[in-house]
Design a protein around this motif. Structure first.
Motif, PDB file in Angstrom:
ATOM      1  N   PRO B  21       0.819  -1.220   0.000  1.00 38.59           N
ATOM      2  CA  PRO B  21       0.000   0.000   0.000  1.00 38.59           C
ATOM      3  C   PRO B  21       0.853   1.269   0.000  1.00 38.59           C
ATOM      4  CG  PRO B  21       0.081  -0.928   2.213  1.00 38.59           C
ATOM      5  CD  PRO B  21       0.812  -1.904   1.315  1.00 38.59           C
ATOM      6  N   LEU B  23       0.836   4.429   1.899  1.00 34.31           N
ATOM      7  CA  LEU B  23       0.216   4.904   3.144  1.00 34.31           C
ATOM      8  C   LEU B  23       0.314   6.419   3.257  1.00 34.31           C
ATOM      9  CD1 LEU B  23       1.734   2.276   5.629  1.00 34.31           C
ATOM     10  CD2 LEU B  23      -0.507   2.210   4.506  1.00 34.31           C
ATOM     11  N   ASN B  24      -0.638   6.979   3.965  1.00 35.31           N
ATOM     12  CA  ASN B  24      -0.649   8.417   4.227  1.00 35.31           C
ATOM     13  C   ASN B  24      -1.338   8.610   5.557  1.00 35.31           C
ATOM     14  OD1 ASN B  24      -2.797  11.006   3.682  1.00 35.31           O
ATOM     15  ND2 ASN B  24      -0.612  11.388   3.503  1.00 35.31           N
ATOM     16  N   PRO B  26      -2.731  11.832   8.179  1.00 32.91           N
ATOM     17  CA  PRO B  26      -2.861  13.289   8.363  1.00 32.91           C
ATOM     18  C   PRO B  26      -1.858  13.849   9.382  1.00 32.91           C
ATOM     19  CG  PRO B  26      -5.032  12.230   8.387  1.00 32.91           C
ATOM     20  CD  PRO B  26      -4.016  11.130   8.330  1.00 32.91           C
ATOM     21  N   LEU B  27      -1.620  13.108  10.468  1.00 30.95           N
ATOM     22  CA  LEU B  27      -0.732  13.647  11.502  1.00 30.95           C
ATOM     23  C   LEU B  27       0.738  13.567  11.085  1.00 30.95           C
ATOM     24  CD1 LEU B  27      -2.530  12.349  14.731  1.00 30.95           C
ATOM     25  CD2 LEU B  27      -2.912  14.458  13.435  1.00 30.95           C
ATOM     26  N   GLU B  30       1.155  16.640   8.911  1.00 30.51           N
ATOM     27  CA  GLU B  30       1.320  17.836   9.741  1.00 30.51           C
ATOM     28  C   GLU B  30       2.750  17.959  10.240  1.00 30.51           C
ATOM     29  OE1 GLU B  30      -1.551  18.269  12.948  1.00 30.51           O
ATOM     30  OE2 GLU B  30      -3.121  18.292  11.418  1.00 30.51           O
ATOM     31  N   PHE B 271       6.521   4.233  13.441  1.00 28.57           N
ATOM     32  CA  PHE B 271       5.820   3.470  14.482  1.00 28.57           C
ATOM     33  C   PHE B 271       4.582   4.225  14.953  1.00 28.57           C
ATOM     34  CE2 PHE B 271       5.161   3.292  19.107  1.00 28.57           C
ATOM     35  CZ  PHE B 271       4.750   1.974  19.243  1.00 28.57           C
ATOM     36  N   ARG B 273       3.020   7.036  13.705  1.00 27.23           N
ATOM     37  CA  ARG B 273       2.086   7.632  12.745  1.00 27.23           C
ATOM     38  C   ARG B 273       1.574   6.689  11.679  1.00 27.23           C
ATOM     39  NH1 ARG B 273       0.209  10.807  16.009  1.00 27.23           N
ATOM     40  NH2 ARG B 273       1.607  12.439  16.756  1.00 27.23           N
ATOM     41  N   LEU B 274       2.341   5.655  11.378  1.00 33.90           N
ATOM     42  CA  LEU B 274       1.926   4.754  10.294  1.00 33.90           C
ATOM     43  C   LEU B 274       1.698   3.324  10.762  1.00 33.90           C
ATOM     44  CD1 LEU B 274       4.460   6.017   7.607  1.00 33.90           C
ATOM     45  CD2 LEU B 274       2.001   6.481   7.647  1.00 33.90           C
ATOM     46  N   ARG B 275       2.141   3.025  11.984  1.00 31.03           N
ATOM     47  CA  ARG B 275       1.979   1.678  12.561  1.00 31.03           C
ATOM     48  C   ARG B 275       2.665   0.611  11.712  1.00 31.03           C
ATOM     49  NH1 ARG B 275      -1.589   5.283  13.656  1.00 31.03           N
ATOM     50  NH2 ARG B 275      -2.046   5.151  11.463  1.00 31.03           N
ATOM     51  N   ILE B 276       3.826   1.008  11.177  1.00 31.39           N
ATOM     52  CA  ILE B 276       4.677   0.045  10.488  1.00 31.39           C
ATOM     53  C   ILE B 276       6.033  -0.003  11.184  1.00 31.39           C
ATOM     54  CG2 ILE B 276       3.581   0.161   8.220  1.00 31.39           C
ATOM     55  CD1 ILE B 276       5.728   2.156   7.349  1.00 31.39           C
ATOM     56  N   ASP B 324       3.041  10.338  24.326  1.00 31.39           N
ATOM     57  CA  ASP B 324       1.710  10.961  24.395  1.00 31.39           C
ATOM     58  C   ASP B 324       0.864  10.470  23.237  1.00 31.39           C
ATOM     59  OD1 ASP B 324       2.584  14.195  22.985  1.00 31.39           O
ATOM     60  OD2 ASP B 324       3.234  12.197  22.501  1.00 31.39           O
TER      61      ASP B 324
END
Lengths: 324, 324
Positions: B21, B23-24, B26-27, B30, B271, B273-276, B324
């Motif tokens: 995929p 991946l994108n 939003p955070l 930013e 890790f 922001r994309l969980r990869i 956080d």
């Protein structure tokens, strides 16, 4: 609810939600003793499948409701899904979250621009807070699972599974799905009924919070004795939904319950073997596939979310991550 | 080399390699100050793009060569790609690896069933070991990047990027690619030349090992002064390839070099922001996008591999993972 509603949701969320991959790894198959296919919803926008249902529900709202805004109660993934979809669509969003929700989920929900209202689970009445806010501002409540457009949105994951399983040549198989209120399980079950009836959904829950498994046995909704005490916070709900349970009862196979420790072992396995980040609640179905095998048939697993606090993930790797 | 060769490779590896995929988040956008799209090759079979080239090369071998078997030199990702593809195709594989290669990569290569021969970089001659083995057993050497079928296989990643970028409505943009010997960068560049000429490859390397960047400036191949000392082990090579450099010179924009510390910060961001899960060498292009921004245009980043040792990943989260 008909498949048409899921197809309509798929049209509305196309170009926004990600078509997540169905992952497979030879060394994971070896560990499991069978082929395991993982639908990686942790890679979905906002880190969980909840974005599908949120975008589906918000895009089904009439214009005047969108202008006034939406309200959601959530300890995390639904919160982020609604907050992100709302921002993308220019809809004001108020999210009521318990103050002990995972820090990452509160921070992300705020970062998506939602107005986050925290409450104390022990001393404050969530519904009263929400009702007051909704009345004052005329907000539309977006329920996390007992909402047909939300269920239809989650069902889009099932449409993809049907196509991807066909592409992989998967025959008769179980589809293990992490289950809280049952929105994802019921949506996928409806999609598979129409598109891949040889695939059967089985809901997976944490030990001690297996209201859906017990409800399926009893044939009527059963409640959990408690609402806290599992590391799988994302999928702990009081009882099956009013809309979701009849669907689950009609279409699902028996539920599976897994210990928290197995969910954490699955988080570690997903790190090592699939290079994805899962939260414990999102890993229970993988845990069932790896550590509660009933036969050696192919199995499809939904990895439903990846919004894990860094400290929990780090501690899990410290304890359970193999270093070889 | 023509686009036809890449298309032929895509046909041969279809149904085996994953369409990864784009991946994108939003955070992440930013944090970067622009839209960042991440081609997640860490999710590829064996955890890196190397499987594409390996499967392409092995499937292009004549039958008699397949029967005798293959040989590869690699400190890790090429090793796993060749070992896995070889096992799937029933081809015997011998992999010569330095004894100080990351433990996970050695363990995985063995787990794929390859015959792993370790050597001491300081005292033994890799080529002599390999030549002896190849001669004795009649093995075909599968080079990691200076092989047209390998380059064509890596180019299939570029075909996917062209399609996915079009789907996302991405216009003129840079494609940042982690670069060792240049197989992935040159393959993608060839695919984009034919299919999306508005997308331009820029190779990204670790500081101190920027042989490709310096070679592009000089217009002729330059070597690295040393071969060890970067955490980005996956992409440290002596010099650009003989086949790859002319392609890079013709098609690529200027190279970028990033400090190891930024690669690790990108591992932490991926890790959160994309969980990869990325290995440092696989994260250098993301590091360039996040921490070395030159403008605010959309950017595409290849996350080329995720085979990180657990201890390195854990230590990175300990130091750099936000809680956080």
């Amino acid at each position: 609810m008909s498949i048409d509603r899921i197809v309509a949701a798929a049209d509305r969320i196309a170009g926004h939600a990600l078509r997540t991959p169905l992952l497979n790894a030879p060394l994971l198959d070896e560990a499991a003793g069978r082929r395991v296919f993982v639908k990686a919803e942790c890679l979905q926008r906002t880190g969980s499948f909840k974005y599908r249902g949120a975008r589906s529900a918000l895009s089904a709202l009439p214009r005047n409701a969108r202008e006034r805004g939406v309200l959601a109660f959530s300890s995390g993934n639904h919160a982020q899904g609604v907050a992100c979809a709302a921002r993308e669509m220019g809809i004001p969003a108020v999210i009521v979250m318990p103050s002990d929700a995972p820090a990452l989920k509160i921070a992300n929900t705020r970062a998506y621009g939602a107005d986050v209202v925290l409450y104390d689970r022990a001393t404050e009445d969530r519904d009263a807070i929400g009702t007051t806010l909704a009345d004052e501002r005329g907000l539309a409540l977006v329920k996390p699972f007992d909402n047909e457009d939300v269920i239809a949105g989650q069902g889009t994951c099932g449409l993809e599974i049907a196509e991807q399983a066909s592409g992989e040549g998967i025959g008769k198989a179980d589809v293990l799905v992490p289950c809280g209120g049952g929105g994802l399980s019921s949506g996928i079950a409806l999609a598979l009924e129409a598109r891949a009836p040889h695939l059967r959904v089985r809901p997976v829950e944490p030990d001690g919070f297996d209201d859906v498994a017990r409800s399926l046995i009893a044939g009527a909704p059963q409640a959990n004795a408690r609402m806290a005490g599992s590391i799988c916070d994302a999928i702990v709900t009081p009882a099956p939904g009013q809309l979701t349970f009849p669907i689950l009862k009609r279409l699902c196979g028996p539920g599976v319950a897994v210990p928290d420790e197995d969910a954490l072992r699955a988080v570690a396995a997903a790190f090592t073997r699939l290079r994805i980040v899962l939260e414990p609640g999102g890993a229970v179905a993988l845990a069932a596939a790896l550590f509660h095998r009933e036969d050696d048939r192919d199995v499809i697993v939904v990895a439903s979310g990846g919004n894990v606090d860094t400290t929990v993930f780090r501690d899990t790797l410290n304890r359970l991550g193999k270093t070889d």
